[in-house]
Design a protein around this motif. Structure first.
Motif, PDB file in Angstrom:
ATOM      1  N   ALA A 233      82.872  72.873  28.914  1.00  0.00           N
ATOM      2  CA  ALA A 233      83.382  74.251  28.783  1.00  0.00           C
ATOM      3  C   ALA A 233      82.717  75.173  29.803  1.00  0.00           C
ATOM      4  O   ALA A 233      83.382  76.020  30.423  1.00  0.00           O
ATOM      5  CB  ALA A 233      83.150  74.761  27.366  1.00  0.00           C
ATOM      6  N   ASP A 234      81.411  75.018  29.998  1.00  0.00           N
ATOM      7  CA  ASP A 234      80.707  75.842  30.988  1.00  0.00           C
ATOM      8  C   ASP A 234      81.254  75.579  32.389  1.00  0.00           C
ATOM      9  O   ASP A 234      81.456  76.519  33.171  1.00  0.00           O
ATOM     10  CB  ASP A 234      79.201  75.541  30.951  1.00  0.00           C
TER      11      ASP A 234
ATOM     12  N   ALA B 175      84.811  77.052  32.767  1.00  0.00           N
ATOM     13  CA  ALA B 175      84.753  78.508  32.898  1.00  0.00           C
ATOM     14  C   ALA B 175      84.338  78.907  34.311  1.00  0.00           C
ATOM     15  O   ALA B 175      84.894  79.857  34.896  1.00  0.00           O
ATOM     16  CB  ALA B 175      83.791  79.095  31.877  1.00  0.00           C
ATOM     17  N   GLU B 176      83.393  78.189  34.890  1.00  0.00           N
ATOM     18  CA  GLU B 176      82.923  78.515  36.238  1.00  0.00           C
ATOM     19  C   GLU B 176      84.021  78.291  37.267  1.00  0.00           C
ATOM     20  O   GLU B 176      84.250  79.136  38.149  1.00  0.00           O
ATOM     21  CB  GLU B 176      81.695  77.657  36.566  1.00  0.00           C
TER      22      GLU B 176
ATOM     23  N   THR C   8      87.280  78.180  36.704  1.00  0.00           N
ATOM     24  CA  THR C   8      88.360  79.128  36.425  1.00  0.00           C
ATOM     25  C   THR C   8      88.083  80.475  37.062  1.00  0.00           C
ATOM     26  O   THR C   8      88.959  81.089  37.676  1.00  0.00           O
ATOM     27  CB  THR C   8      88.550  79.286  34.910  1.00  0.00           C
ATOM     28  N   GLN C   9      86.859  80.949  36.931  1.00  0.00           N
ATOM     29  CA  GLN C   9      86.487  82.232  37.519  1.00  0.00           C
ATOM     30  C   GLN C   9      86.488  82.150  39.041  1.00  0.00           C
ATOM     31  O   GLN C   9      86.934  83.075  39.731  1.00  0.00           O
ATOM     32  CB  GLN C   9      85.117  82.653  37.015  1.00  0.00           C
TER      33      GLN C   9
ATOM     34  N   LEU D 231      85.301  77.071  24.806  1.00  0.00           N
ATOM     35  CA  LEU D 231      85.624  77.858  25.989  1.00  0.00           C
ATOM     36  C   LEU D 231      85.387  79.340  25.723  1.00  0.00           C
ATOM     37  O   LEU D 231      85.636  79.824  24.610  1.00  0.00           O
ATOM     38  CB  LEU D 231      87.093  77.652  26.377  1.00  0.00           C
ATOM     39  N   PRO D 232      84.917  80.096  26.706  1.00  0.00           N
ATOM     40  CA  PRO D 232      84.811  81.558  26.533  1.00  0.00           C
ATOM     41  C   PRO D 232      86.177  82.141  26.198  1.00  0.00           C
ATOM     42  O   PRO D 232      87.214  81.591  26.582  1.00  0.00           O
ATOM     43  CB  PRO D 232      84.329  82.032  27.904  1.00  0.00           C
ATOM     44  N   THR D 233      86.192  83.261  25.531  1.00  0.00           N
ATOM     45  CA  THR D 233      87.443  83.828  25.038  1.00  0.00           C
ATOM     46  C   THR D 233      88.457  84.063  26.151  1.00  0.00           C
ATOM     47  O   THR D 233      89.645  83.755  26.002  1.00  0.00           O
ATOM     48  CB  THR D 233      87.167  85.162  24.317  1.00  0.00           C
ATOM     49  N   ASP D 234      87.998  84.589  27.308  1.00  0.00           N
ATOM     50  CA  ASP D 234      88.946  84.892  28.379  1.00  0.00           C
ATOM     51  C   ASP D 234      89.580  83.634  28.955  1.00  0.00           C
ATOM     52  O   ASP D 234      90.732  83.649  29.409  1.00  0.00           O
ATOM     53  CB  ASP D 234      88.279  85.716  29.479  1.00  0.00           C
ATOM     54  N   VAL D 235      88.836  82.523  28.923  1.00  0.00           N
ATOM     55  CA  VAL D 235      89.385  81.250  29.400  1.00  0.00           C
ATOM     56  C   VAL D 235      90.250  80.617  28.313  1.00  0.00           C
ATOM     57  O   VAL D 235      91.321  80.071  28.596  1.00  0.00           O
ATOM     58  CB  VAL D 235      88.267  80.288  29.832  1.00  0.00           C
TER      59      VAL D 235
END
Length: 336
Positions: free
Chosen positions: A179-180, A183-184, A186-187, A210-214
């Motif tokens: 997930a980390d 997220a990286e 994706t950003q 996953l972070p909420t935005d992802v």
């Protein structure tokens, strides 16, 4: 980032442009020969306004292109200026146009269909992560987690529950690492879609962490084969494009009563002159019968002149199918 800043700058390079579209199929045995033939046919249609050195420049640019890199090409040549080449993921028919402004609709439509996205193929030990922009790979990453307790055994007796819990904990720890990493990536690429494929249990753990935005842009892909995953991702990306077109059309409808939107060509032309257009919707049916101020058009089609005017004021441009609300090939929402 200013939308299509490169196109806006290119518009200022000259007062005369050639816009050429070429199909580039790569699944044919004679693909290169066909591409060379298409180019020779297109080159022969250019008028004598072009100097020999400009045609030589075009020949060199096209000679360095590879048909296998895309399904189609748009080549825009500015007289006494540079050349722009746009690779398209969708096929096009061969066309040649010259005029006082480029024909950007095909380029913009191709770009709006080219959405950065991430595909995650995960299992209980980690994941392979690939970021795409259309058919282009932007970056890849691999996460290899702990495998010491990766399988739930069946030792029996009092220890079975402990072994199972260790396995569950290992899977979840690995999912956190994945997930980390997702997220990286994706950003980094500003992805608009994250497709998660693979082991069902690993998918569940990953989506939970996953972070909420992802997580908001993540979808679970049930297909297991590469072809099935690709088909589902294409479907999801097509849905995103359709949703954006629908949202733009809804904004036009909502603004009509308050004069913050227009579907009348003359009204939109006036708004473009004043820099009032926030979003320009265009339907490019290649028609040339434009019943608006001919002095403003100055020999160009309404669609082409409107796009150039919108780009000059940093307005958003969206290419759409023919919509019921459109009285002309253009519609717009206004800044004021």
């Amino acid at each position: 980032m200013v939308p299509h800043a490169d196109l806006r700058a290119f518009n200022e390079e000259s007062d005369w442009f050639a816009t050429i579209t070429l199909p580039t199929p790569s699944d044919l045995d004679d693909a290169r020969a066909r591409f060379d033939l298409e180019w020779r046919d297109a080159r022969a249609q250019l008028t004598d306004t072009w100097q020999a050195d400009e045609l030589d420049q075009l020949d060199r640019v096209v000679g360095d292109l590879h048909h296998r890199d895309s399904a189609g090409l748009v080549i825009v040549q500015a007289r006494n200026g540079p050349t722009l080449v746009e690779h398209l993921d969708e096929p096009v028919v061969a066309t040649v146009h010259e005029g006082p402004v480029p024909r950007w609709a095909t380029v913009i439509e191709g770009r709006q269909r080219t959405i950065a996205h991430v595909i995650v193929e995960t299992d209980r030990a980690g994941a392979d992560i690939t970021a795409f922009d259309g058919g282009t790979v932007l970056c890849t990453d691999t996460v290899v987690g702990d495998t010491e307790h990766i399988h739930r055994g069946h030792p029996g007796g009092w220890s079975q529950r402990r072994f199972q819990q260790r396995a569950e904990n290992t899977w979840e720890d690995n999912a956190r690492e994945v997930a980390d990493a997702v997220a990286e990536v994706t950003q980094r690429v500003d992805a608009q879609l994250v497709a998660v494929a693979g082991d069902v249990r690993a998918q569940t753990f990953l989506l939970e962490h996953l972070p909420t935005d992802v997580a908001d842009i993540a979808v679970k892909v049930e297909a297991g084969s590469p072809g099935g995953i690709a088909d589902e991702v294409v479907r999801q990306l097509s849905n995103l494009v359709a949703e954006r077109v629908t949202a733009a059309a809804d904004s036009v409808r909502a603004g009509l009563d308050s004069d913050l939107a227009a579907t009348d060509a003359d009204t939109i032309v006036d708004a473009l002159r004043q820099g009032r257009v926030e979003t320009l919707l265009v339907h490019d049916d290649l028609s040339t019968d434009d019943d608006v101020d001919s002095r403003w058009l100055d020999g160009a089609r309404l669609v082409d002149r409107a796009i150039v005017a919108a780009l000059a004021t940093d307005a958003e441009v969206i290419v759409v199918p023919k919509l019921a609300i459109m009285d002309a090939p253009v519609a717009a929402t206004m800044r004021w």
